[in-house]
Design an enzyme around this catalytic site. Structure first.
Site, PDB file in Angstrom:
ATOM      1  N   THR A   1      43.542 -27.925  -9.308  1.00 39.86           N
ATOM      2  CA  THR A   1      44.453 -27.482 -10.354  1.00 39.86           C
ATOM      3  C   THR A   1      44.305 -28.389 -11.562  1.00 39.86           C
ATOM      4  O   THR A   1      43.379 -29.206 -11.643  1.00 39.86           O
ATOM      5  CB  THR A   1      45.897 -27.387  -9.796  1.00 39.86           C
ATOM      6  OG1 THR A   1      46.728 -26.806 -10.782  1.00 39.86           O
ATOM      7  CG2 THR A   1      46.432 -28.741  -9.365  1.00 39.86           C
TER       8      THR A   1
ATOM      9  N   ALA B   1      43.066 -22.826 -17.224  1.00 40.84           N
ATOM     10  CA  ALA B   1      43.861 -21.688 -16.759  1.00 40.84           C
ATOM     11  C   ALA B   1      43.462 -20.412 -17.503  1.00 40.84           C
ATOM     12  O   ALA B   1      43.286 -19.347 -16.897  1.00 40.84           O
ATOM     13  CB  ALA B   1      45.348 -21.981 -16.957  1.00 40.84           C
TER      14      ALA B   1
ATOM     15  N   ASP C   1      41.808 -17.474  -9.546  1.00 39.84           N
ATOM     16  CA  ASP C   1      42.994 -17.342 -10.409  1.00 39.84           C
ATOM     17  C   ASP C   1      43.132 -15.944 -10.999  1.00 39.84           C
ATOM     18  O   ASP C   1      44.218 -15.358 -10.994  1.00 39.84           O
ATOM     19  CB  ASP C   1      42.915 -18.340 -11.574  1.00 39.84           C
ATOM     20  CG  ASP C   1      43.369 -19.737 -11.189  1.00 39.84           C
ATOM     21  OD1 ASP C   1      44.069 -19.880 -10.169  1.00 39.84           O
ATOM     22  OD2 ASP C   1      43.023 -20.680 -11.912  1.00 39.84           O
TER      23      ASP C   1
ATOM     24  N   LYS D   1      39.865 -28.224 -13.399  1.00 38.83           N
ATOM     25  CA  LYS D   1      39.122 -27.010 -13.032  1.00 38.83           C
ATOM     26  C   LYS D   1      37.743 -26.935 -13.688  1.00 38.83           C
ATOM     27  O   LYS D   1      36.798 -26.425 -13.088  1.00 38.83           O
ATOM     28  CB  LYS D   1      39.934 -25.759 -13.388  1.00 38.83           C
ATOM     29  CG  LYS D   1      41.172 -25.605 -12.516  1.00 38.83           C
ATOM     30  CD  LYS D   1      41.989 -24.387 -12.906  1.00 38.83           C
ATOM     31  CE  LYS D   1      43.270 -24.325 -12.075  1.00 38.83           C
ATOM     32  NZ  LYS D   1      44.104 -23.174 -12.424  1.00 38.83           N
TER      33      LYS D   1
ATOM     34  N   GLY E   1      54.279 -17.374 -13.326  1.00 38.18           N
ATOM     35  CA  GLY E   1      53.034 -17.538 -12.592  1.00 38.18           C
ATOM     36  C   GLY E   1      53.180 -17.782 -11.101  1.00 38.18           C
ATOM     37  O   GLY E   1      52.185 -18.080 -10.430  1.00 38.18           O
TER      38      GLY E   1
ATOM     39  N   SER F   1      52.994 -29.860  -6.464  1.00 40.47           N
ATOM     40  CA  SER F   1      52.251 -28.631  -6.172  1.00 40.47           C
ATOM     41  C   SER F   1      52.863 -27.894  -4.980  1.00 40.47           C
ATOM     42  O   SER F   1      53.217 -28.513  -3.966  1.00 40.47           O
ATOM     43  CB  SER F   1      50.789 -28.965  -5.868  1.00 40.47           C
ATOM     44  OG  SER F   1      50.139 -27.816  -5.354  1.00 40.47           O
ATOM     45  N   LEU F   2      52.959 -26.576  -5.090  1.00 39.14           N
ATOM     46  CA  LEU F   2      53.450 -25.764  -3.978  1.00 39.14           C
ATOM     47  C   LEU F   2      52.333 -25.355  -3.025  1.00 39.14           C
ATOM     48  O   LEU F   2      52.596 -24.759  -1.980  1.00 39.14           O
ATOM     49  CB  LEU F   2      54.122 -24.495  -4.530  1.00 39.14           C
ATOM     50  CG  LEU F   2      55.402 -24.710  -5.347  1.00 39.14           C
ATOM     51  CD1 LEU F   2      55.873 -23.379  -5.937  1.00 39.14           C
ATOM     52  CD2 LEU F   2      56.494 -25.333  -4.487  1.00 39.14           C
ATOM     53  N   SER F   3      51.090 -25.671  -3.370  1.00 41.51           N
ATOM     54  CA  SER F   3      49.969 -25.198  -2.552  1.00 41.51           C
ATOM     55  C   SER F   3      50.038 -25.662  -1.096  1.00 41.51           C
ATOM     56  O   SER F   3      49.763 -24.855  -0.191  1.00 41.51           O
ATOM     57  CB  SER F   3      48.638 -25.613  -3.183  1.00 41.51           C
ATOM     58  OG  SER F   3      48.442 -24.892  -4.385  1.00 41.51           O
TER      59      SER F   3
ATOM     60  N   ALA G   1      43.023 -21.903 -24.165  1.00 38.78           N
ATOM     61  CA  ALA G   1      41.605 -21.726 -23.828  1.00 38.78           C
ATOM     62  C   ALA G   1      41.137 -22.825 -22.884  1.00 38.78           C
ATOM     63  O   ALA G   1      39.958 -23.173 -22.857  1.00 38.78           O
ATOM     64  CB  ALA G   1      40.759 -21.714 -25.103  1.00 38.78           C
TER      65      ALA G   1
HETATM   66  P1  ATR Z   1      45.018 -25.888 -17.926  1.00 32.56           P
HETATM   67  O1  ATR Z   1      44.174 -26.120 -16.716  1.00 32.56           O
HETATM   68  O2  ATR Z   1      46.483 -25.782 -17.653  1.00 32.56           O
HETATM   69  O3  ATR Z   1      44.505 -24.770 -18.778  1.00 32.56           O
HETATM   70  P2  ATR Z   1      43.924 -27.624 -19.934  1.00 32.56           P
HETATM   71  O4  ATR Z   1      42.531 -27.246 -19.598  1.00 32.56           O
HETATM   72  O5  ATR Z   1      44.244 -29.059 -20.264  1.00 32.56           O
HETATM   73  O6  ATR Z   1      44.917 -27.258 -18.769  1.00 32.56           O
HETATM   74  O7  ATR Z   1      44.389 -26.682 -21.145  1.00 32.56           O
HETATM   75  C1  ATR Z   1      45.669 -26.783 -21.720  1.00 32.56           C
HETATM   76  C2  ATR Z   1      45.818 -25.682 -22.747  1.00 32.56           C
HETATM   77  O8  ATR Z   1      47.123 -25.771 -23.344  1.00 32.56           O
HETATM   78  C3  ATR Z   1      44.837 -25.795 -23.900  1.00 32.56           C
HETATM   79  O9  ATR Z   1      44.537 -24.502 -24.373  1.00 32.56           O
HETATM   80  C4  ATR Z   1      45.656 -26.587 -24.923  1.00 32.56           C
HETATM   81  O10 ATR Z   1      45.217 -26.458 -26.254  1.00 32.56           O
HETATM   82  P3  ATR Z   1      44.036 -27.442 -26.813  1.00 32.56           P
HETATM   83  O11 ATR Z   1      42.749 -26.873 -26.309  1.00 32.56           O
HETATM   84  O12 ATR Z   1      44.203 -27.362 -28.279  1.00 32.56           O
HETATM   85  O13 ATR Z   1      44.340 -28.808 -26.257  1.00 32.56           O
HETATM   86  C5  ATR Z   1      46.980 -25.932 -24.756  1.00 32.56           C
HETATM   87  N1  ATR Z   1      48.096 -26.759 -25.259  1.00 32.56           N
HETATM   88  C6  ATR Z   1      48.563 -27.905 -24.747  1.00 32.56           C
HETATM   89  N2  ATR Z   1      49.609 -28.359 -25.459  1.00 32.56           N
HETATM   90  C7  ATR Z   1      49.827 -27.455 -26.457  1.00 32.56           C
HETATM   91  C8  ATR Z   1      50.776 -27.345 -27.526  1.00 32.56           C
HETATM   92  N3  ATR Z   1      51.740 -28.258 -27.715  1.00 32.56           N
HETATM   93  N4  ATR Z   1      50.679 -26.277 -28.344  1.00 32.56           N
HETATM   94  C9  ATR Z   1      49.721 -25.338 -28.163  1.00 32.56           C
HETATM   95  N5  ATR Z   1      48.789 -25.393 -27.174  1.00 32.56           N
HETATM   96  C10 ATR Z   1      48.848 -26.429 -26.325  1.00 32.56           C
END
Ligand code: ATR
Length: 282
Positions: free
Chosen positions: A63, A132, A103, A67, A242, A16-18, A129
């Site tokens: 992070t 982030a 964010d 979250k 980002g 993390s860069l934070s 979804a």
């Molecule tokens: P973050 O805090 O980075 O958003 P997260 O809550 O774990 O981390 O969400 C990761 C996101 O990346 C989700 O939308 C995930 O899709 P799923 O809800 O289906 O898990 C998406 N994601 C992760 N790997 C993926 C992949 N190989 N292809 C498409 N979407 C992916």
């Protein structure tokens, strides 16, 4: 031990860069600051936060992938955190955690301020979804985009985010498998963690983009390479990673905790110089 400790929680969090960003802000402001990185797996997050509070923890950034869990443990949350259903900034008040989400504001400030881009009336595609995506979606709507289509590998999470946003005329979900049939977009935001995971990146149809499309990856560094390479190959006008959002969301948190608005430009420039990647916005 200092009575005012700050930290970023994540899993993993070592890169993390934070800590570096907050140290630079503190130096600017002449504030002595302890800000560390604490690795906490999801099942250990609440216990780790309790230990941190007992040790004088006054504020924390959160992070991935914590979250949404952070949102769940807050006694109070800001309106923008509730709309996101996710918290990236925790502040200890009267023995309880108060949650905010900086964010989205950070992203919009980076795009409109640093990069001079106009988000109004853009038709937007949000890929992902998770935490982030949830963090940035409300701010994109507030910035005046005309439409937000949310597409996620797991369709139910896209549906849930669209519902939570509560703007059925502007924000709705579609299936990932239908990406080829959604027309084109003037804003495409990659909020997935696909490129940070072993199975690697996904492919997208080129015709999602036009020569005026702004492509934004909420990731930075190596994790932003695949999507921004796609954006350039698809002929997008701007491709932004980002890093600027990271610096701007940190500035929002720093101002909240310490009452001083940092100058983000030199901090961003130093990190960009180190990173040597990936911004082609005009
Ligand atoms: P973050 O805090 O980075 O958003 P997260 O809550 O774990 O981390 O969400 C990761 C996101 O990346 C989700 O939308 C995930 O899709 P799923 O809800 O289906 O898990 C998406 N994601 C992760 N790997 C993926 C992949 N190989 N292809 C498409 N979407 C992916």
């Amino acid at each position: 031990m200092s009575s005012h400790r700050y930290a970023v929680f994540g899993h993993p969090v070592a890169h993390s860069l934070s800590p570096r960003i907050h140290a630079a802000f503190a130096q600017q402001a002449g504030i002595a600051l302890e800000y560390t990185a604490i690795d906490a797996a999801p099942h250990d997050f609440v216990a780790a936060l309790d230990r941190f509070a007992d040790d004088g923890g006054a504020g924390a950034n959160v992070t991935l992938p914590l979250k949404e869990a952070a949102f769940a443990i807050c006694a109070q949350t800001t309106d923008r955190a509730r709309r996101a259903g996710a918290v990236n900034t925790l502040t200890r008040n009267d023995g309880q955690w108060h949650g905010d989400n900086t964010d989205g504001a950070g992203l919009v400030r980076d795009l409109t301020g640093r990069h001079g881009l106009d988000l109004r009336a853009r038709r937007a595609l949000l890929l992902g979804a998770g935490g982030a995506a949830r963090g940035v979606a409300p701010a994109l709507l507030d910035a005046g985009i005309s439409e937000l289509i949310i597409v996620n590998r797991t369709a139910e999470r896209a549906d849930a985010l669209a519902d939570a946003l509560g703007e059925p005329d502007r924000a709705h979900s579609r299936y990932w498998r239908d990406l080829g049939d959604l027309g084109d977009f003037s804003l495409i935001v990659n909020a997935t963690s696909a490129s940070r995971q072993d199975q690697g990146a996904f492919t997208l149809p080129f015709h999602l983009a036009t020569p005026r499309t702004l492509a934004v990856d909420l990731n930075y560094g190596e994790a932003a390479i695949p999507f921004l390479a796609w954006a350039r190959a698809a002929g997008c006008h701007d491709a932004v990673d980002g890093l600027g959002m990271l610096v701007e969301q940190a500035a929002e948190a720093f101002e909240h905790w310490h009452g001083v608005r940092p100058d983000t430009d030199p901090v961003y420039a130093a990190l960009r110089d180190r990173d040597k990647v990936l911004v082609t916005a005009d």
